[in-house]
Design an enzyme around this catalytic site. Structure first.
Site, mmCIF file in Angstrom:
data_model
loop_
_atom_site.group_PDB
_atom_site.id
_atom_site.type_symbol
_atom_site.label_atom_id
_atom_site.label_comp_id
_atom_site.label_asym_id
_atom_site.label_seq_id
_atom_site.Cartn_x
_atom_site.Cartn_y
_atom_site.Cartn_z
ATOM 1 N N GLN A 133 -3.887 -7.495 -0.481
ATOM 2 C CA GLN A 133 -3.762 -5.846 -1.389
ATOM 3 C C GLN A 133 -4.607 -5.969 -1.593
ATOM 4 O O GLN A 133 -4.995 -4.314 -1.584
ATOM 5 C CB GLN A 133 -2.344 -5.114 -1.216
ATOM 6 C CG GLN A 133 -1.441 -5.446 0.265
ATOM 7 C CD GLN A 133 -1.915 -4.693 1.603
ATOM 8 O OE1 GLN A 133 -2.237 -3.202 1.508
ATOM 9 N NE2 GLN A 133 -2.085 -5.310 2.202
ATOM 10 N N ASP A 150 -1.016 -3.445 9.163
ATOM 11 C CA ASP A 150 -1.963 -2.954 9.460
ATOM 12 C C ASP A 150 -2.715 -2.529 10.882
ATOM 13 O O ASP A 150 -3.698 -1.622 10.779
ATOM 14 C CB ASP A 150 -3.568 -3.303 8.318
ATOM 15 C CG ASP A 150 -2.518 -2.627 6.714
ATOM 16 O OD1 ASP A 150 -1.497 -1.918 6.167
ATOM 17 O OD2 ASP A 150 -3.199 -3.822 6.169
ATOM 18 N N HIS A 176 -8.208 -4.427 -1.803
ATOM 19 C CA HIS A 176 -8.105 -2.951 -1.510
ATOM 20 C C HIS A 176 -8.720 -2.297 -3.027
ATOM 21 O O HIS A 176 -10.152 -1.262 -2.152
ATOM 22 C CB HIS A 176 -6.843 -1.887 -1.418
ATOM 23 C CG HIS A 176 -6.592 -2.361 -0.247
ATOM 24 N ND1 HIS A 176 -7.365 -1.200 1.358
ATOM 25 C CD2 HIS A 176 -5.723 -2.851 0.887
ATOM 26 C CE1 HIS A 176 -6.921 -1.880 2.322
ATOM 27 N NE2 HIS A 176 -5.758 -2.428 2.446
ATOM 28 N N GLU A 200 5.161 0.181 -1.296
ATOM 29 C CA GLU A 200 4.447 0.378 -0.572
ATOM 30 C C GLU A 200 4.627 -0.732 1.275
ATOM 31 O O GLU A 200 5.383 -0.218 2.425
ATOM 32 C CB GLU A 200 3.347 0.980 -0.662
ATOM 33 C CG GLU A 200 2.356 1.198 1.183
ATOM 34 C CD GLU A 200 0.403 0.967 0.930
ATOM 35 O OE1 GLU A 200 0.304 2.173 1.422
ATOM 36 O OE2 GLU A 200 0.239 0.741 0.279
ATOM 37 N N HIS A 201 4.756 -2.014 1.163
ATOM 38 C CA HIS A 201 4.724 -3.307 1.794
ATOM 39 C C HIS A 201 5.865 -4.287 1.317
ATOM 40 O O HIS A 201 5.591 -4.070 -0.016
ATOM 41 C CB HIS A 201 3.450 -4.002 1.989
ATOM 42 C CG HIS A 201 1.821 -2.803 2.684
ATOM 43 N ND1 HIS A 201 1.312 -2.315 1.757
ATOM 44 C CD2 HIS A 201 2.336 -1.930 4.231
ATOM 45 C CE1 HIS A 201 0.507 -1.623 2.403
ATOM 46 N NE2 HIS A 201 1.457 -1.499 3.609
ATOM 47 N N HIS A 232 23.356 42.449 4.360
ATOM 48 C CA HIS A 232 24.080 40.879 4.973
ATOM 49 C C HIS A 232 25.584 41.421 5.578
ATOM 50 O O HIS A 232 25.513 41.184 6.605
ATOM 51 C CB HIS A 232 24.038 39.912 4.635
ATOM 52 C CG HIS A 232 23.251 39.118 4.204
ATOM 53 N ND1 HIS A 232 21.954 39.919 3.700
ATOM 54 C CD2 HIS A 232 22.364 38.199 4.671
ATOM 55 C CE1 HIS A 232 20.539 39.167 3.171
ATOM 56 N NE2 HIS A 232 21.597 37.658 3.831
#
Length: 431
Positions: A259, A361, A262, A327-328, A420
Site C-alpha cells: 500500500q 485488490d 500507491h 481501509e485494509h 396532517h
C-alpha cells in the site's frame, strides 16, 4: 520504519496526523473545482472540450469524445491474452460475490387488509470514473462497473482521461468491455465529474457517480453530491496489520509496502505485541525498499505515515485498530478468526498469512473500493446496495385505518401539524 511504543498519547498523535490526509483538508483547491463545475454547467460541451485541451493537451470534440466499438475491438489486439483471461476470471469472481448481495422486493399483508412492503429498483443511469493518463487501473474498472451490472442498472457510462493522442489505454477499454460498460467518454478530472453530474450535449446526465480519482476528482464529487449520488470521497490508501510473534516478518513487511507504493500520502501501520517482530519487520522493510521500483514513493510514504506500534496486548492492538478504522486490515496472529470477531471498524479484513491485501485488490471477488480516512466507522465497501433504491409500499384498507386513525390524529396534533391530522380525520368525519 520507526518503532513506537503504543500509548494513548502516541495513538492520538497518529490519528490526528492520518486525518490530515483527508480530501476535506485540501480546501485550497475547492475554488478551482467550483469554477470548473460552474463552467461545465453553463457551457456544457464547449467547457468540457476547452478544459480537456487545457489539462490533457489533445484536441477533443463532439466527434471523438466517445470511444467507438472499433476502438474497443482494436484494444483487444493490443493487450496480452494472458491478462485478458485473468481479467475475465477476476470479473467472474467479482460478479459471483456481488450476486450474493442482491435483495428482492417484498410484500407482507395482515388480516385487516393492511399491506406493507419494499420495492427494489436499480438506479437508472450510473457514471463510473477511472483514472487515466500516467496511471491506469483495470481492477478499479471491474470493481466499479460489475456491482452496478449485477444490480441491474440499465445504463452504465465510464469517464476516463485519454492520452495526448486522444487514445484511452487499451487495458482500460478491455476491462470496461469485460465488465459490461455501455458507453465510454474520453474525459477526466473535475470536468468529467461535472459533465456526468449535469449532462452536456455529448455526455449523458447520470444519477450516481462512483470511482477513485485525484484530489480534483474527489472534491468535484463532493461538490456535486446532492445533484447526483456518490459512493464516497476517497482518500489515500491505507493498510494496518495486527500481528504477534507467530507472524512471518517478511510477509508483514511485503504487505505493508503493497500500500505504501500507491502514493506519498498512503499509510502503512503494523501493531504488534512482539518487539522482536517489530525489529525484524523494520529490517525486512529496509531490504525491500532498496529493490522495489517505486522506492522513492514508498520511502516518503513510510517517512510520513508509516509506523510500527508495539502494544502491551492484542486487546490494545484491536482497540487501536478500531479507532484507526483502516481501509485494509490484515490479521496475522495465532488465532486470527478470534481477533477478527473483535474488529468493528475496517473496510476489508484479511485473515491469515496467505490472505495478502492484493488478493482483494485484484482477484478474490469482494470490492476493493473501500472507505478511507477512518470512514469505515460508518461507511461500507462499494456494493450492490449502492446501485439500487428501496421504495416503501403502504396500503391500508378502511378497516385497518379505522382502528388507528384517532391515534394518528392525536400524534399529528402533538406536533402541531393540524393539516396532517385533518387528512386522516376527513375520512371519518361523518361517523
Amino acid at each position: 520504519m520507526r518503532i513506537i511504543t503504543l500509548t494513548d498519547e502516541t495513538k492520538g498523535n497518529i490519528l490526528e496526523k492520518l486525518l490530515k490526509r483527508s480530501p476535506n483538508q485540501y480546501t485550497q483547491y475547492e475554488s478551482i473545482v467550483a469554477e470548473i463545475i460552474d463552467s461545465v454547467k453553463k457551457d456544457k460541451d464547449k467547457a468540457v472540450f476547452e478544459l480537456t485541451k487545457k489539462f490533457d493537451k489533445w484536441d477533443i470534440n463532439e466527434l471523438n469524445i466517445k470511444v467507438t466499438k472499433q476502438e474497443i475491438k482494436d484494444a483487444y489486439s493490443k493487450v496480452d491474452q494472458k491478462l485478458i483471461d485473468i481479467l475475465k476470471e477476476a470479473a467472474a469472481n467479482i460478479a459471483e460475490f456481488h450476486k450474493k448481495q442482491l435483495h428482492e422486493s417484498w410484500i407482507t399483508t395482515k388480516e385487516d387488509g393492511s399491506i406493507l412492503g419494499q420495492k427494489i429498483t436499480p438506479i437508472e443511469c450510473v457514471g463510473a470514473y477511472a483514472p487515466g493518463g500516467k496511471a491506469f487501473y483495470p481492477s478499479s474498472v471491474l470493481m466499479n462497473i460489475i456491482p452496478a451490472k449485477v444490480a441491474g442498472v440499465p445504463k452504465i457510462v465510464l469517464a476516463t482521461p485519454a492520452s495526448l493522442n486522444g487514445n484511452v489505454h487499451p487495458v482500460t477499454l478491455v476491462a470496461s468491455d469485460i465488465a459490461g460498460v455501455d458507453e465510454i467518454y474520453k474525459i477526466g478530472g473535475a470536468q468529467a465529474i461535472a459533465a456526468m453530474a449535469f449532462g452536456t450535449q455529448s455526455v449523458p446526465k447520470v444519477d450516481k457517480i462512483t470511482g477513485p480519482g485525484n484530489i480534483f476528482v474527489a472534491l468535484a464529487k463532493k461538490a456535486c453530491f446532492g445533484y447526483v449520488g456518490i459512493d464516497s470521497i476517497a482518500g489515500p490508501s491505507e493498510i494496518l496489520v495486527i500481528a504477534n510473534e507467530n507472524a512471518n516478518p517478511r510477509y508483514v513487511a511485503a504487505d505493508l509496502l503493497s500500500q505504501a507504493e500507491h502514493d506519498e500520502l498512503a499509510s502503512a501501520i503494523l501493531i504488534t505485541t512482539s518487539r522482536e517482530l517489530a525489529t525484524k519487520v523494520s529490517d525486512e522493510v529496509d531490504k525491500f525498499v532498496k529493490v522495489l521500483t517505486r522506492k522513492e514513493i514508498i520511502q516518503k510514504s513510510l517517512d510520513n505515515y508509516g509506523y510500527i506500534l508495539v502494544a502491551d496486548s492484542i486487546e490494545d492492538a484491536v482497540a487501536t485498530a478500531n479507532d484507526i478504522a483502516s481501509e485494509h486490515l490484515e490479521i496475522m496472529t495465532k488465532n486470527p478468526y478470534e481477533v477478527m470477531t473483535k474488529i468493528k471498524n475496517a473496510g476489508a479484513i484479511f485473515i491469515g498469512e496467505n490472505s495478502s491485501e492484493p488478493l482483494g485488490d485484484y482477484f478474490a471477488g469482494p470490492n476493493h473500493i473501500l472507505p478511507t480516512n477512518g470512514t469505515a466507522r460508518f461507511f461500507s465497501p462499494l456494493n450492490v446496495d449502492d446501485f439500487i433504491k428501496r421504495t416503501s409500499i403502504i396500503s391500508y384498507s378502511r378497516e385497518a385505518l379505522e382502528k388507528v386513525h384517532d391515534k394518528i390524529e392525536y400524534f399529528a396534533k402533538q406536533e402541531e401539524l393540524t393539516a396532517h391530522a385533518n387528512s386522516i380525520h376527513v375520512r371519518f368525519e361523518n361517523e
